[in-house]
Design a protein around this motif. Sequence first.
Motif, PDB file in Angstrom:
ATOM      1  N   VAL A  68      24.997 116.116  69.121  1.00 40.54           N
ATOM      2  CA  VAL A  68      24.277 116.059  67.844  1.00 40.54           C
ATOM      3  C   VAL A  68      24.656 117.249  66.971  1.00 40.54           C
ATOM      4  CG1 VAL A  68      22.006 115.801  66.798  1.00 40.54           C
ATOM      5  CG2 VAL A  68      22.381 115.009  69.109  1.00 40.54           C
ATOM      6  N   PHE A  69      24.769 118.420  67.610  1.00 42.78           N
ATOM      7  CA  PHE A  69      25.164 119.622  66.884  1.00 42.78           C
ATOM      8  C   PHE A  69      26.509 119.421  66.215  1.00 42.78           C
ATOM      9  CE2 PHE A  69      25.607 124.029  65.979  1.00 42.78           C
ATOM     10  CZ  PHE A  69      26.905 124.371  66.287  1.00 42.78           C
ATOM     11  N   GLY A  70      27.460 118.845  66.967  1.00 44.20           N
ATOM     12  CA  GLY A  70      28.785 118.638  66.415  1.00 44.20           C
ATOM     13  C   GLY A  70      28.758 117.728  65.201  1.00 44.20           C
ATOM     14  N   VAL A  71      27.961 116.650  65.284  1.00 43.80           N
ATOM     15  CA  VAL A  71      27.877 115.704  64.167  1.00 43.80           C
ATOM     16  C   VAL A  71      27.344 116.400  62.923  1.00 43.80           C
ATOM     17  CG1 VAL A  71      26.647 113.666  63.353  1.00 43.80           C
ATOM     18  CG2 VAL A  71      27.628 113.677  65.631  1.00 43.80           C
ATOM     19  N   VAL A  72      26.215 117.115  63.103  1.00 42.85           N
ATOM     20  CA  VAL A  72      25.605 117.775  61.939  1.00 42.85           C
ATOM     21  C   VAL A  72      26.539 118.827  61.363  1.00 42.85           C
ATOM     22  CG1 VAL A  72      23.653 119.183  61.206  1.00 42.85           C
ATOM     23  CG2 VAL A  72      23.277 117.327  62.786  1.00 42.85           C
ATOM     24  N   CYS A  93      29.809 118.930  61.397  1.00 39.73           N
ATOM     25  CA  CYS A  93      30.907 118.317  60.631  1.00 39.73           C
ATOM     26  C   CYS A  93      30.422 117.878  59.261  1.00 39.73           C
ATOM     27  CB  CYS A  93      31.468 117.119  61.396  1.00 39.73           C
ATOM     28  SG  CYS A  93      32.385 117.610  62.841  1.00 39.73           S
ATOM     29  N   LEU A  94      29.215 117.287  59.195  1.00 39.01           N
ATOM     30  CA  LEU A  94      28.699 116.845  57.902  1.00 39.01           C
ATOM     31  C   LEU A  94      28.550 118.020  56.946  1.00 39.01           C
ATOM     32  CD1 LEU A  94      25.966 114.300  59.012  1.00 39.01           C
ATOM     33  CD2 LEU A  94      28.040 113.790  57.746  1.00 39.01           C
ATOM     34  N   ILE A  95      27.944 119.116  57.460  1.00 41.81           N
ATOM     35  CA  ILE A  95      27.704 120.269  56.586  1.00 41.81           C
ATOM     36  C   ILE A  95      29.021 120.859  56.105  1.00 41.81           C
ATOM     37  CG2 ILE A  95      26.649 122.541  56.464  1.00 41.81           C
ATOM     38  CD1 ILE A  95      24.543 120.579  56.775  1.00 41.81           C
ATOM     39  N   LEU A  96      29.989 121.007  57.022  1.00 46.98           N
ATOM     40  CA  LEU A  96      31.275 121.588  56.634  1.00 46.98           C
ATOM     41  C   LEU A  96      31.963 120.712  55.589  1.00 46.98           C
ATOM     42  CD1 LEU A  96      32.715 122.981  59.961  1.00 46.98           C
ATOM     43  CD2 LEU A  96      31.979 124.241  57.965  1.00 46.98           C
ATOM     44  N   ALA A  97      31.874 119.382  55.777  1.00 47.50           N
ATOM     45  CA  ALA A  97      32.479 118.480  54.797  1.00 47.50           C
ATOM     46  C   ALA A  97      31.851 118.698  53.425  1.00 47.50           C
ATOM     47  CB  ALA A  97      32.302 117.035  55.243  1.00 47.50           C
ATOM     48  N   GLY A  98      30.506 118.831  53.394  1.00 45.39           N
ATOM     49  CA  GLY A  98      29.825 119.073  52.127  1.00 45.39           C
ATOM     50  C   GLY A  98      30.282 120.356  51.465  1.00 45.39           C
ATOM     51  N   ILE A  99      30.387 121.427  52.278  1.00 48.80           N
ATOM     52  CA  ILE A  99      30.790 122.718  51.721  1.00 48.80           C
ATOM     53  C   ILE A  99      32.196 122.629  51.147  1.00 48.80           C
ATOM     54  CG2 ILE A  99      31.359 125.091  52.307  1.00 48.80           C
ATOM     55  CD1 ILE A  99      29.077 125.116  54.224  1.00 48.80           C
ATOM     56  N   VAL A 100      33.112 122.061  51.923  1.00 51.52           N
ATOM     57  CA  VAL A 100      34.507 121.974  51.461  1.00 51.52           C
ATOM     58  C   VAL A 100      34.575 121.181  50.164  1.00 51.52           C
ATOM     59  CG1 VAL A 100      36.708 120.887  52.000  1.00 51.52           C
ATOM     60  CG2 VAL A 100      35.590 122.312  53.695  1.00 51.52           C
ATOM     61  N   PHE A 101      33.838 120.070  50.114  1.00 56.65           N
ATOM     62  CA  PHE A 101      33.847 119.238  48.908  1.00 56.65           C
ATOM     63  C   PHE A 101      33.381 120.029  47.693  1.00 56.65           C
ATOM     64  CE2 PHE A 101      33.526 115.669  46.252  1.00 56.65           C
ATOM     65  CZ  PHE A 101      32.295 115.695  45.632  1.00 56.65           C
ATOM     66  N   LEU A 102      32.256 120.754  47.870  1.00 55.78           N
ATOM     67  CA  LEU A 102      31.721 121.496  46.725  1.00 55.78           C
ATOM     68  C   LEU A 102      32.664 122.609  46.287  1.00 55.78           C
ATOM     69  CD1 LEU A 102      27.904 121.821  47.381  1.00 55.78           C
ATOM     70  CD2 LEU A 102      29.045 120.535  45.622  1.00 55.78           C
ATOM     71  N   VAL A 103      33.246 123.310  47.255  1.00 51.72           N
ATOM     72  CA  VAL A 103      34.139 124.413  46.897  1.00 51.72           C
ATOM     73  C   VAL A 103      35.363 123.878  46.148  1.00 51.72           C
ATOM     74  CG1 VAL A 103      35.697 126.125  47.855  1.00 51.72           C
ATOM     75  CG2 VAL A 103      33.395 125.958  48.728  1.00 51.72           C
ATOM     76  N   VAL A 104      35.940 122.796  46.672  1.00 51.59           N
ATOM     77  CA  VAL A 104      37.130 122.228  46.016  1.00 51.59           C
ATOM     78  C   VAL A 104      36.783 121.748  44.616  1.00 51.59           C
ATOM     79  CG1 VAL A 104      38.678 120.252  46.102  1.00 51.59           C
ATOM     80  CG2 VAL A 104      38.360 121.655  48.121  1.00 51.59           C
TER      81      VAL A 104
END
Lengths: 226, 514
Positions: free
Chosen positions: A150-154, A156-167
């Motif tokens: 569960v930790f891994g899933v959450v 990955c979601l958070i990191l994807a969000g951060i990368v998207f916003l930064v880009v």
Amino acid sequence: MLRVLLLTLSVVAIAHAELCKPDAQNAFKVRLSIKTALGDNAYAWDANEEYLFKAMMAFAMRRYSSKSMTQISNILLCNVTDRVSFWFVVTDSSENVTTVPGSEVEAAIRMNRNRINSAFLLSDKTLQFLKITPTLSPPVEPSTPVWLIVFGVVLCLILAGIVFLVVAGIRQRKKKNKESTERENLEEKCEVTITVENGIPCEALDLKAGHINGVFAADNERFTSL
Amino acid sequence: GFLIPYFIMLIAEGMPLLYLELAVGQRMRQGSIGAWKIISPYLCGVGVASVVVSFFLSMYYNVINAWAFWYLFHSFQDPLPWATCPLNSNRTGYDEECEKTSSTQYFWYRQTLNISPSLEASGSVQWEQALCLTLAWLVVYLCILRGTASTGKLEQLSNPKAWISAATQIFFSLGLGFGSLIAFASYNESSNNCERHAVIVSLINSTTSIFASIVTFSIYGFKATFNYESCLNKVILLLMNTFDLEEGSLTADNLSEMKDYLMATHPQEYAQLSPQLKNCSLEAELDTAVQGTGLAFIVYSEAIKNMEVPQLYSVLYFVMLLMLGIGSMLGNTAAILTPLTDSRAIATRFPKEVISGAVCFINCVIGLIFTMEAGNYWFDIFNDYAATLSLLLIVLVETIAVCYIYGIRRFEKDLYTMIGRKPNWYWKLMWAFASPLLIISLFIFYLTDYILTGTLQYQAWDATQGQLVTKDYPGHALAVIGLLVAASTMCIPLGALVTFIRKRLKRESVSTTA
């Protein structure tokens, strides 16, 4: 004749008493908690129940070793208390003088613990053989702990969000930089400074293509001409 | 009995001060440092103190979110891991420590925190907790990335801290003195009706706090009764087994008489047994109730494990806890970031993402201290001392500054231009007299309390007994406590001093050139 009989009986009784007493060699203490287990359906502990216990012990010994010829009379009970706890020993079938080694009895009980428990409608906790500790079954554990998944899933979601916003932020800033450099380039090309109306250079506006407002167009006829 | 002072404090301090802070932020349109500088240049220390307190808070507060994540991830199992004790090494029974205490406490102290017996034994960083802390900071970074304007108006600044005292609870739950309110309000439109918002927010906050405390106290009662009854049952079982008494002869009612009888009839065996016989008392169980953030996890998880579909309720509860916690974190981080982004020196050189990233990273690294084995003890230190005294002082200075230094008439006029209505006599009375007096008396009370109790003590977990024991703080911990309190409170006089010196130097240089 009678005297000999009495003598042998007393000898046997004394022998039994010596074999079965608290903390004797190869003796086990048993404790039952019938009221805790069954509540209102609890049965009373009487001679019949003791007979059943002896029978179960004999059964366990026979099942454990096929050579065993244990009879019910070989199981000796003593010191029965109100708690319902008592001591018992298993004597050798051939001579009623020696006891079966404790390790054998223990092994036999461990092998048949389930059957013994169910005969009395009790469990490992409520029918206790004090020297024999029960083996508890370990819980089922999956190879990867669930929480890591569960930790891994959450994560990955958070990191994807951060990368998207930064880009997105970087792209926006690049667009703004490009616009300001374009305007500077435009101003450099024409030596005259460009007049800007609302961010659009006036030269880009096609003044002729604009609409004529009819209200004001009719003004020429209203006012008297000079 | 607690509700009466709570309501008095709410009306006398909570609402007026909330209104004050919102109005200041909205009027000055700047974060806390800038806002107070405008009111009076000597007060720049107040803003800095607010930022320092917010910084300390954000350092330790996110650990609560990390724990909430840990429990949330462990809620997806059947049965819940805190419902049963694990087995010991040779599978003959349950783990020793878990036997002495309950399975929920064992899960919290051993499997979540892996707590050490005292503050001095630091131990190593627990990698599982460090992972959860990193995740918590990543979530905060995600929300704070684009700056606080994008997070919108967060009205709910409540947080799951257990009650300490009426005023501090109001302060903490409304977020007074942290500068976060000023920071958020600075993004409000100038015409925003902050008076109405102040009243509504504090009322909603109080109702939810009261509701939460009703639920919490009923669960404390359940836990205390449950522990008391299981303690009694253990004693009864022990006596029955040792003396071979009939089942059902020993009950909770006749226990003390039977104990005396057994002591008289079998003195030797009773004497051998007496170290194991605990004196069970319901009052003692209830007294252990109020203990801190850890207890929120123990008490609620104990209640949840007895419910029908525990996984569902567990997930829901910890998601709610996370939302509250992350909301509070956003407020704190906003209080730190807004002054940083307001200042020209930093904002022009680095983009917003880098500043927020740097703040989150620094806090995360410092927060790893709280994931060590003794981390919970350091957490309690920060929890008890980082905010309480400093907040009182900051809010006191704020009220006095706005009323007497800025001038209450000027403030009235500002409010009139903003919301179109002058504040009525109730607000003015509160700001000018009642709130400062109350805060001063609270301040004196706290100080005398600290002085009277002598050396400060903390509760340490004793694994051999399976319960908390009281120990004294070692020297270096006391030094850290002093530093925490001093760092924020000293900013105020230091700021005034620095401004005074700067003005003096400027005047001298002007007079020499003229």
